[in-house]
Design an enzyme around this catalytic site. Structure first.
Site, short mmCIF file in Angstrom:
data_model
loop_
_atom_site.label_atom_id
_atom_site.label_comp_id
_atom_site.label_asym_id
_atom_site.label_seq_id
_atom_site.Cartn_x
_atom_site.Cartn_y
_atom_site.Cartn_z
N ASP A 196 0.81 -1.22 0.00
CA ASP A 196 0.00 0.00 0.00
C ASP A 196 0.84 1.26 0.00
O ASP A 196 0.30 2.37 0.10
CB ASP A 196 -0.95 0.01 1.20
CG ASP A 196 -0.21 -0.04 2.53
OD1 ASP A 196 1.04 -0.11 2.50
OD2 ASP A 196 -0.87 -0.03 3.59
N GLY A 197 2.17 1.13 -0.10
CA GLY A 197 3.04 2.30 -0.19
C GLY A 197 3.65 2.75 1.11
O GLY A 197 4.48 3.67 1.12
N GLU A 198 3.26 2.14 2.23
CA GLU A 198 3.82 2.54 3.52
C GLU A 198 5.29 2.12 3.62
O GLU A 198 5.69 1.08 3.11
CB GLU A 198 3.03 1.91 4.67
CG GLU A 198 1.62 2.44 4.80
CD GLU A 198 0.88 1.79 5.97
OE1 GLU A 198 1.48 0.90 6.62
OE2 GLU A 198 -0.27 2.18 6.22
N ARG A 253 15.86 24.99 3.61
CA ARG A 253 15.63 26.34 3.09
C ARG A 253 14.31 26.94 3.55
O ARG A 253 14.07 28.13 3.39
CB ARG A 253 15.69 26.31 1.55
CG ARG A 253 17.12 26.19 1.03
CD ARG A 253 17.20 26.09 -0.47
NE ARG A 253 16.83 24.77 -0.95
CZ ARG A 253 16.96 24.37 -2.20
NH1 ARG A 253 17.42 25.21 -3.11
NH2 ARG A 253 16.61 23.15 -2.57
N GLN A 254 13.46 26.12 4.16
CA GLN A 254 12.22 26.63 4.76
C GLN A 254 12.50 26.90 6.24
O GLN A 254 12.04 26.20 7.14
CB GLN A 254 11.09 25.62 4.60
CG GLN A 254 10.75 25.30 3.15
CD GLN A 254 9.58 24.36 3.02
OE1 GLN A 254 8.56 24.51 3.69
NE2 GLN A 254 9.72 23.35 2.17
N HIS A 286 22.08 24.91 5.40
CA HIS A 286 21.80 26.13 4.63
C HIS A 286 21.93 27.36 5.51
O HIS A 286 22.37 28.42 5.05
CB HIS A 286 20.39 26.04 4.05
CG HIS A 286 20.04 27.19 3.17
ND1 HIS A 286 20.69 27.46 1.98
CD2 HIS A 286 19.09 28.17 3.30
CE1 HIS A 286 20.17 28.53 1.42
NE2 HIS A 286 19.21 28.99 2.19
N LYS A 365 22.41 39.73 -5.30
CA LYS A 365 21.16 39.50 -6.02
C LYS A 365 20.29 40.74 -5.91
O LYS A 365 19.81 41.09 -4.84
CB LYS A 365 20.41 38.31 -5.44
CG LYS A 365 21.09 36.96 -5.68
CD LYS A 365 20.25 35.84 -5.10
CE LYS A 365 20.85 34.47 -5.38
NZ LYS A 365 20.02 33.38 -4.83
N ASP A 392 28.98 28.12 -3.22
CA ASP A 392 27.54 28.02 -2.94
C ASP A 392 27.33 26.79 -2.08
O ASP A 392 28.24 25.97 -1.91
CB ASP A 392 26.75 27.91 -4.25
CG ASP A 392 25.31 28.42 -4.11
OD1 ASP A 392 24.83 28.51 -2.96
OD2 ASP A 392 24.69 28.72 -5.14
N THR A 397 18.57 23.82 -9.58
CA THR A 397 18.30 23.96 -11.02
C THR A 397 19.55 24.32 -11.80
O THR A 397 19.61 24.14 -13.01
CB THR A 397 17.24 25.04 -11.25
OG1 THR A 397 17.75 26.31 -10.81
CG2 THR A 397 15.96 24.72 -10.49
#
Length: 500
Positions: A196-198, A253-254, A286, A365, A392, A397
């Site tokens: 079931d994906g668990e 990053r949050q 980060h 930036k 960095d 991306t």
């Protein structure tokens, strides 16, 4: 009874040979049941006829409510089907030779239907040599020629018995390298999914009363669940202390309150504490303030691979010049204002090793309004005629890195290299490596192996193996030594003097 079990075996194998729809696990279960009944009956027929009809070694399932494997629900799987492990009692000497041979033939025939594709993580033998670290270069990975921060921290035999190292699916190869450097086996665990994906986790080695280290990057929600359930499993298995080594801390990053959005980095920290982690080690967070999301009861060690990368670039540039006196003029460039601290630490090591003054610059930036994705990079500093190294922490991306490289080239840089700790390349951004490869202004970018990548990376992307740094941190943790002292610049100077 024995004749009846032989009949079951014969009928089962006949059904399979006729290519029926009977599933392989069901065939195995039926065959094993019949074989076990026969073995048990043969062993006990002389002593107790009353017990001859009760098999003593039937496969045991977790609970009476669990469905039989091979019925409506399949066993848990990862990327491929996991093997169903069934233990067979060996034939005893008091059985007749004819009975033993026939049962052995039947069991051997059933081996054909047992899948042999396990997802267990387990160590293999590797020759560890401090002078020749080429065994760390599997899959095209690189290391420094000299071990500036690694002191071959083999764990003593008394401590080995009290230490276990596990690696989750996202960091299995890194975990293997770390264990080998420490002179320890990589302990066995199995991670997969139910039908079931668990997420399903099983620790195959005992950890009661041990110091346990779990290496696993949280690059996705699945990998985060792998880590959480592994820690929970180890805590319930009575491990003494559990240290989560998170090479790449997902959701980092949050890290601040924005409108009606979660502070996900803090929520991950709370989940780790809830399942029972005792200590955390991370590589290049980060934001260093993320350590404050954990309570004082859970210390967080922040390891920076930047100095190791600086040592690698020093060796590369020195080899290219073939003369230390002709070492190129280098400027370290922060990819944006938030990375100036990383650039300064990188510059210190490069300056210490080369003995030359290293320049420092950064790219600002400039955005017209909050949330704007496209921006115009603005260079602060002079890079004309310089060999530049962009610093960095994450390449996702590849767009930010590409803009920085092109800006430096337009500003007169002679050559442009780049270093980013985490290369987060996945299905969501498959074109990122290609984008960097096609950037004419870039010599190459160096990333670390904190994040596992699928397939072969292009020539302009090199991967630095950080296993020596992690293994040194584990050894110091076991013996209650300073972990931040690993990157002591004074020790680098002493090594250079000794070599001269």
């Amino acid at each position: 009874m024995f004749q009846r079990s032989r009949t079951i075996l014969s009928q089962t194998l006949q059904l399979v040979s006729q290519d029926t729809k009977l599933t392989a696990p069901a065939v195995v279960l039926a065959g094993v049941t019949a074989a076990t009944v026969a073995l048990d009956y043969t062993q006990n027929r002389r002593t107790s006829t009353a017990q001859a009809d009760v098999p003593a070694s039937l496969p045991v399932f977790a609970s009476s409510s669990d469905p039989l494997i091979g019925a409506a629900e399949k066993p848990w799987t990862s990327e491929s089907e996991l093997s169903v492990s069934v233990r067979i009692v060996s034939p005893q000497a008091n059985k007749s030779q004819a009975e033993t041979q026939e049962l052995s033939k039947s069991l051997h025939a059933m081996d054909h239907f047992m899948p042999n594709n396990s997802s267990k993580t387990m160590a293999t033998s590797v020759d560890v040599s401090e002078k020749d670290p080429t065994w760390l270069h599997r899959d095209g990975q690189v290391t420094t020629k000299k071990m500036y921060f690694f002191k071959k921290p083999l764990v003593k035999s008394a401590m080995q018995k009290r230490t276990s190292i596990f690696a989750g699916p996202s960091s299995e190869q890194l975990g293997l390298d770390v264990a080998q450097l420490l002179g320890l086996p990589l302990n066995s665990m199995t991670v997969g999914k139910y039908a079931d994906g668990e997420t399903a986790v099983k620790v195959n080695d005992t950890v009661r009363g041990k110091e346990v280290f779990v290496i696993n990057s949280t690059t996705s929600t699945d990998h985060l669940m792998d880590l959480l359930l592994t820690i929970s499993t180890l805590r319930r298995a009575s491990a003494k202390n559990i240290t989560a080594i998170i090479p790449y801390y997902g959701y980092s990053r949050q890290d601040r309150k924005v409108a009606r959005e979660p502070i996900a980095a803090a929520d991950v920290a709370r989940m780790l504490e809830t399942v029972g982690v005792d200590k955390v080690m991370c590589l290049d967070l980060h934001n260093d303030s993320l350590r404050g999301f954990f309570s004082p009861d859970v210390p967080v060690e922040h390891l920076l691979p930047g100095p190791v990368a600086a040592a690698y670039f020093h060796e590369e540039l020195e080899d290219a010049s073939k003369d230390q006196k002709k070492f190129p003029d280098v400027t370290v460039v922060a990819a944006h204002e938030g990375h100036v601290y990383r650039a300064k630490e990188f510059r210190k090591v490069l300056q210490k090793l080369s003995g030359k003054d290293i320049g420092l610059a950064f790219i600002s930036k400039v955005r017209q309004y909050p949330g704007q994705k496209d921006y115009q990079p603005y260079l602060v500093g002079d890079v004309s005629g310089q060999t530049c190294i962009v610093i960095d922490d994450i390449i996702n991306t590849g767009e930010t890195m590409k803009l920085c490289i092109e800006q430096l080239k337009e500003s007169g840089a002679s050559k442009v290299y780049a270093w980013a700790t985490h290369g987060v390349f996945g299905d969501h951004n498959r074109d990122a490596p290609t984008k960097l490869q096609e950037c004419d202004a870039l010599e190459y970018v160096l990333i670390s192996n904190t994040v596992a990548t699928k397939g072969v990376l292009p020539a302009k992307i090199k991967k630095l193996n950080v296993a020596p740094l992690v293994s040194e941190a584990i050894a110091r943790s076991l013996y209650n030594q300073s972990i931040t002292g690993i990157l002591n610049l004074d020790s680098i100077g002493e090594k250079i003097k000794e070599e001269k």
